[in-house]
Write an enzyme that holds these catalytic residues in place. Structure first.
Site, PDB file in Angstrom:
ATOM      1  N   GLY A  46      46.620 -17.367 -43.634  1.00  0.00           N
ATOM      2  CA  GLY A  46      45.835 -18.450 -43.026  1.00  0.00           C
ATOM      3  C   GLY A  46      46.390 -19.843 -43.237  1.00  0.00           C
ATOM      4  CG  ASP A 105      33.662 -18.269 -47.782  1.00  0.00           C
ATOM      5  OD1 ASP A 105      32.585 -18.786 -48.095  1.00  0.00           O
ATOM      6  OD2 ASP A 105      33.722 -17.288 -47.029  1.00  0.00           O
ATOM      7  CG  PHE A 154      34.184 -16.190 -39.386  1.00  0.00           C
ATOM      8  CD1 PHE A 154      34.609 -15.784 -40.636  1.00  0.00           C
ATOM      9  CD2 PHE A 154      35.013 -15.959 -38.303  1.00  0.00           C
ATOM     10  CE1 PHE A 154      35.832 -15.155 -40.807  1.00  0.00           C
ATOM     11  CE2 PHE A 154      36.237 -15.333 -38.458  1.00  0.00           C
ATOM     12  CZ  PHE A 154      36.643 -14.932 -39.721  1.00  0.00           C
ATOM     13  CB  VAL A 155      35.847 -22.090 -38.853  1.00  0.00           C
ATOM     14  CG1 VAL A 155      34.494 -22.778 -38.954  1.00  0.00           C
ATOM     15  CG2 VAL A 155      36.518 -22.028 -40.221  1.00  0.00           C
ATOM     16  CG  ASP A 161      42.665 -13.987 -39.268  1.00  0.00           C
ATOM     17  OD1 ASP A 161      42.403 -14.589 -40.340  1.00  0.00           O
ATOM     18  OD2 ASP A 161      42.554 -12.760 -39.143  1.00  0.00           O
ATOM     19  NE  ARG A 167      46.950 -15.027 -38.736  1.00  0.00           N
ATOM     20  CZ  ARG A 167      46.121 -14.836 -39.756  1.00  0.00           C
ATOM     21  NH1 ARG A 167      45.533 -15.855 -40.339  1.00  0.00           N
ATOM     22  NH2 ARG A 167      45.878 -13.629 -40.221  1.00  0.00           N
TER      23      ARG A 167
HETATM   24  P1  5GP Z   1      37.238 -16.793 -50.563  1.00  0.00           P
HETATM   25  O1  5GP Z   1      38.078 -15.902 -51.395  1.00  0.00           O
HETATM   26  O2  5GP Z   1      37.187 -18.246 -51.036  1.00  0.00           O
HETATM   27  O3  5GP Z   1      35.866 -16.240 -50.303  1.00  0.00           O
HETATM   28  O4  5GP Z   1      37.842 -16.777 -49.119  1.00  0.00           O
HETATM   29  C1  5GP Z   1      38.998 -17.412 -48.860  1.00  0.00           C
HETATM   30  C2  5GP Z   1      39.787 -16.683 -47.818  1.00  0.00           C
HETATM   31  O5  5GP Z   1      38.977 -15.974 -46.879  1.00  0.00           O
HETATM   32  C3  5GP Z   1      40.527 -17.733 -47.042  1.00  0.00           C
HETATM   33  O6  5GP Z   1      41.831 -17.811 -47.525  1.00  0.00           O
HETATM   34  C4  5GP Z   1      40.458 -17.247 -45.623  1.00  0.00           C
HETATM   35  O7  5GP Z   1      41.618 -16.518 -45.329  1.00  0.00           O
HETATM   36  C5  5GP Z   1      39.274 -16.332 -45.553  1.00  0.00           C
HETATM   37  N1  5GP Z   1      38.101 -17.041 -44.977  1.00  0.00           N
HETATM   38  C6  5GP Z   1      37.032 -17.534 -45.634  1.00  0.00           C
HETATM   39  N2  5GP Z   1      36.177 -18.132 -44.786  1.00  0.00           N
HETATM   40  C7  5GP Z   1      36.724 -18.007 -43.546  1.00  0.00           C
HETATM   41  C8  5GP Z   1      36.309 -18.441 -42.227  1.00  0.00           C
HETATM   42  O8  5GP Z   1      35.275 -19.071 -42.001  1.00  0.00           O
HETATM   43  N3  5GP Z   1      37.152 -18.120 -41.217  1.00  0.00           N
HETATM   44  C9  5GP Z   1      38.313 -17.423 -41.399  1.00  0.00           C
HETATM   45  N4  5GP Z   1      39.034 -17.200 -40.325  1.00  0.00           N
HETATM   46  N5  5GP Z   1      38.735 -17.020 -42.630  1.00  0.00           N
HETATM   47  C10 5GP Z   1      37.942 -17.304 -43.675  1.00  0.00           C
HETATM   48 MG    MG Z   2      43.387 -16.678 -46.691  1.00  0.00          MG
END
Ligand code: 5GP
Ligand code: MG
Length: 181
Positions: A46, A105, A154-155, A161, A167
């Site tokens: 990402g 997130d 969710f963006v 992606d 992307r």
């Molecule tokens: P975390 O481990 O902080 O929950 O999530 C981080 C990873 O999840 C990010 O690196 C990303 O790849 C994916 N992610 C989290 N939220 C989103 C979102 O809203 N959209 C997308 N496309 N990926 C997300």
């Molecule tokens: Mg990621």
């Protein structure tokens, strides 16, 4: 065309470009006194667009070491069990490391990569994310540089992606509700 799949733009490409330049200024100031510069550790996949734009605004001596952690495999839009797909591709021992991720997130991904980089003997560890969902970001995962705080949606776009698509969408946006399975 992919534009037809998007419901709305949250952050347009012009605003992203302006913010990335400002972030690069903050990063450059932070590492200005380090003759060895820094090693960026982008979390694949990402962060690729953000990394590409950020480093071209950074007039510092730098190396890049890749790491790949998969949290949202396939069409998942809620975090699944994490899988380290690629361990660090370069040596970070005694290096000043800046971990680069697209979005913070739950913080699970960054917590894991921060620990990995510390175990490998980095001299300093900082993190930068383009986006943060402040309603969820945990207190124990320090992030020194943040582009934008966003709602808990969710963006996609600008590297982020859905099912490995979108992307290349140049803005950060939200998909049409019917498209998410
Ligand atoms: P975390 O481990 O902080 O929950 O999530 C981080 C990873 O999840 C990010 O690196 C990303 O790849 C994916 N992610 C989290 N939220 C989103 C979102 O809203 N959209 C997308 N496309 N990926 C997300
Ligand atoms: Mg990621």
């Amino acid at each position: 065309m992919i534009n037809d799949d998007l419901d709305r733009i949250l952050i347009d490409r012009g605003a992203i470009a302006e913010r990335v330049r400002a972030l690069a200024g903050e990063v450059a100031a932070t590492y200005a006194d380090q003759p060895g510069g820094l090693t960026l550790v982008p979390v694949l996949s990402g962060s690729i667009i953000f990394l590409a734009d950020l480093i071209r605004e950074l007039p510092l001596r730098m190396k890049v070491a890749l790491v790949h952690v998969s949290t949202y495999p396939g069409s998942a839009t809620t975090p699944q069990t994490q899988r380290v797909v690629l361990e660090l591709s370069g040596d970070v021992k005694d290096r000043n490391v800046l971990i680069v991720d697209d979005i913070l997130d739950s913080g699970k991904t960054l917590r894991r990569v921060q620990a990995m980089v510390r175990e490998r003997g980095a001299r300093s560890v900082r993190s930068i994310v383009l986006l943060r969902k402040p309603s969820k970001a945990p207190a124990d995962v320090p992030v020194e540089f943040v582009g934008f705080d966003v709602e808990d949606l969710f963006v996609v776009g600008y590297g982020l992606d859905y099912d490995d698509l979108y992307r290349n969408y140049p803005h950060v946006g939200v998909l049409k509700p019917g498209l998410i399975r």
